[in-house]
Design a protein around this motif. Structure first.
Motif, short mmCIF file in Angstrom:
data_model
loop_
_atom_site.label_atom_id
_atom_site.label_comp_id
_atom_site.label_asym_id
_atom_site.label_seq_id
_atom_site.Cartn_x
_atom_site.Cartn_y
_atom_site.Cartn_z
N ASN A 63 4.32 3.71 -16.49
CA ASN A 63 4.46 4.01 -14.96
C ASN A 63 6.08 3.77 -14.60
OD1 ASN A 63 4.32 1.62 -14.20
ND2 ASN A 63 2.41 1.52 -13.62
N GLN A 64 6.18 3.89 -13.47
CA GLN A 64 7.49 3.72 -12.97
C GLN A 64 8.01 2.34 -13.02
OE1 GLN A 64 9.92 6.19 -12.04
NE2 GLN A 64 8.64 7.40 -13.01
N TYR A 65 6.93 1.45 -12.80
CA TYR A 65 7.30 -0.20 -12.65
C TYR A 65 7.37 -0.53 -14.16
CZ TYR A 65 6.63 -0.53 -7.67
OH TYR A 65 6.93 -0.54 -6.35
N PRO A 69 -3.54 2.99 -7.23
CA PRO A 69 -3.08 2.93 -8.52
C PRO A 69 -4.00 3.94 -9.36
CG PRO A 69 -3.18 0.60 -7.57
CD PRO A 69 -3.56 1.71 -6.55
N ARG A 70 -5.23 4.37 -8.77
CA ARG A 70 -6.23 5.17 -9.35
C ARG A 70 -5.82 6.74 -9.21
NH1 ARG A 70 -11.21 2.74 -6.27
NH2 ARG A 70 -9.58 3.25 -4.47
N ALA A 110 0.74 -1.15 -0.07
CA ALA A 110 -0.13 -0.14 -0.06
C ALA A 110 0.91 1.31 0.09
CB ALA A 110 -0.97 0.05 1.33
N SER A 111 2.02 1.33 0.39
CA SER A 111 2.99 2.10 0.38
C SER A 111 3.09 3.01 -0.92
CB SER A 111 4.23 2.12 1.19
OG SER A 111 4.84 0.86 0.38
N LEU A 170 2.77 5.05 -7.78
CA LEU A 170 3.78 4.52 -8.65
C LEU A 170 3.11 3.73 -9.47
CD1 LEU A 170 6.72 3.75 -6.18
CD2 LEU A 170 6.73 5.86 -8.01
N HIS A 171 2.01 3.03 -9.21
CA HIS A 171 1.31 2.00 -10.06
C HIS A 171 0.27 2.89 -10.96
CE1 HIS A 171 2.93 -1.60 -8.45
NE2 HIS A 171 2.58 -1.32 -7.27
#
Length: 440
Positions: free
Chosen positions: A331-333, A316-317, A311-312, A322-323
């Motif tokens: 995105n970053q991932y 994602p919405r 959750a940190s 980051l998601h």
């Protein structure tokens, strides 16, 4: 060929042209630097920047070690660069007084800079390029093509009955190894640690590639200097000797016991014998395979990715996460998966990659899992190529709830079990863990 590289009418396009290139090693030293310290001398470090043809900005390509208390540094660490002799490669040598633990040169005091081209360095044909440093002093640079030798030398040396240089009747000895270049100039290539308060030191094993020690030439001269270390940087020469790798590889024995000669003492006293001895205790020389040697020899690279679903990372919405995903924007991932995966996949024959997640709650019972498969399969984590990993990641974002804590020990054990089952040395496993960094 016609303008713009097109083939003449009726002729098939030719093969892509290879850029003529060699790997060269740059040896750097400076003389008479300006002193920026008040209670001691500067601690110089040199950073090499390069500007490629067609680009407006410099990028860092390497840096030397920091030398304590010296205005005349001879840096041991070479900086290797690709030399493209059909292009103009603009170099900038920036020298700093490195007084803080920060790795950022902006936090250090500048001692000046020199700009030149790599072509100018290599055109000196084995001698040193000399340039005035912007804030005072001289920079000396020598370039030498890197030898193709893959040999690595490991040797253990000890000293005996060295001259006593310190007030209390001891010395703090260390060794510097020099390689003789084609123009008969000796350049430093390795420095041992200092052994405090002894005239009978035993240094740690020296591990050095043969191409660095002697340019891969077993008969090339090697000079070894022994110094008494001083805290103010004015190290006293105890003595020096000469050898070559061919002689060293004969192993321990009388031929590898060296008398350390101090030229000044020898010139003053006709009865002078030596300032101590250095003895070879052990030596080995083995071939170190390159990455390409392993690949051409059949080594398989296996790539696994593990993604943080705690959750940190943020909802994602929301754009702060980051998601967070936008149509057509990574995105970053996703960027991290692409950056590593697109390189590694070239060396994996079946291009089937396990994709794992940790720290998320899984349907239907919403229990926390630290080892689940991104594609939603209960028993098959494999995805087809990097695109398959990205699709599985997007699937997991739609079905997995973010929770915690950040515990990636299970995914490490998952890949470790696969690696342990392959003991023949023909398989290499890479685990990419992508996390926001808040680790339990």
């Amino acid at each position: 060929m016609q303008a713009g590289g097109a083939s003449p009418v009726g002729m098939p396009p030719g093969p892509p042209q290879m850029v003529p290139m060699s790997k060269v090693a740059l040896k750097i030293e400076a003389k008479n630097l300006k002193n920026r310290d008040t209670m001691s001398k500067s601690d110089p470090l040199c950073i090499l920047y390069m500007k490629e043809t067609g680009f407006d900005t410099f990028h860092e390509v390497g840096r030397t070690e920091m030398i304590k208390d010296s205005l005349n540094p001879q840096w041991v660490r070479e900086i290797e660069v690709d030399y493209r002799f059909e292009e103009r490669q603009h170099l900038k040598f920036a020298i700093y007084d490195w007084d803080t633990k920060s790795t950022n040169p902006d936090d250090q005091d500048s001692l000046g800079a020199v700009e030149c081209s790599l072509g100018e360095v290599m055109a000196c044909q084995g001698s040193q390029l000399s340039r005035v440093i912007s804030k005072g002093g001289m920079l000396l640079v020598q370039g030498e093509e890197v030898a193709t030798s893959k040999e690595v030398v490991t040797m253990t040396l000890f000293g005996s009955d060295l001259d006593k240089k310190d007030f209390m009747g001891k010395s703090d000895p260390f060794l510097i190894f020099y390689r003789c270049n084609d123009n008969s100039v000796y350049l430093p290539v390795h420095k041992t640690e200092v052994i405090k308060k002894t005239v009978n030191p035993a240094w740690k094993p020296v591990v050095i590639p043969a191409r660095v020690l002697c340019a891969g030439d077993h008969n090339r001269s090697i000079k070894i200097e022994c110094y008494d270390w001083d805290s103010d940087g004015t190290h006293d020469l105890i003595g020096e000797c000469y050898t070559n790798l061919q002689r060293l590889l004969e192993g321990p024995g009388t031929t590898n016991v060296y008398h350390l000669i101090n030229p000044k003492k020898k010139a003053k006293k006709s009865s002078y014998k030596d300032s101590g001895k250095i003895t070879l205790q052990h030596i080995t020389c083995h071939v170190q395979p390159t990455f390409l040697d392993y690949i051409r020899g059949g080594t398989e690279i296996h790539f696994t990715v593990a993604v943080d679903f705690t959750a940190s990372n943020g909802d994602p919405r929301t754009p702060a996460s980051l998601h967070y995903c936008q149509p057509g924007i990574d995105n970053q991932y996703s960027l991290a998966i692409k950056a590593v995966g697109e390189i590694v996949q070239d060396y994996d024959t079946d291009k089937m990659f396990p994709a794992l997640g940790f720290g998320g709650r899984l349907p239907p019972d919403w229990k926390v899992s630290h080892e689940f498969f991104l594609n939603g399969s209960p028993d098959n984590p494999y995805c087809q190529g990097v695109d398959g990993i990205l699709q599985a990641y997007q699937h997991a974002l739609q079905t997995v709830g973010l929770f915690g804590p950040t515990n990636f020990a299970p995914v490490i054990r998952h890949v470790s079990k696969f690696a342990q089952s392959h003991q023949d040395g023909n398989n290499y496993f890479v685990l990419l863990i992508i996390t926001d960094g808040i680790i339990s």
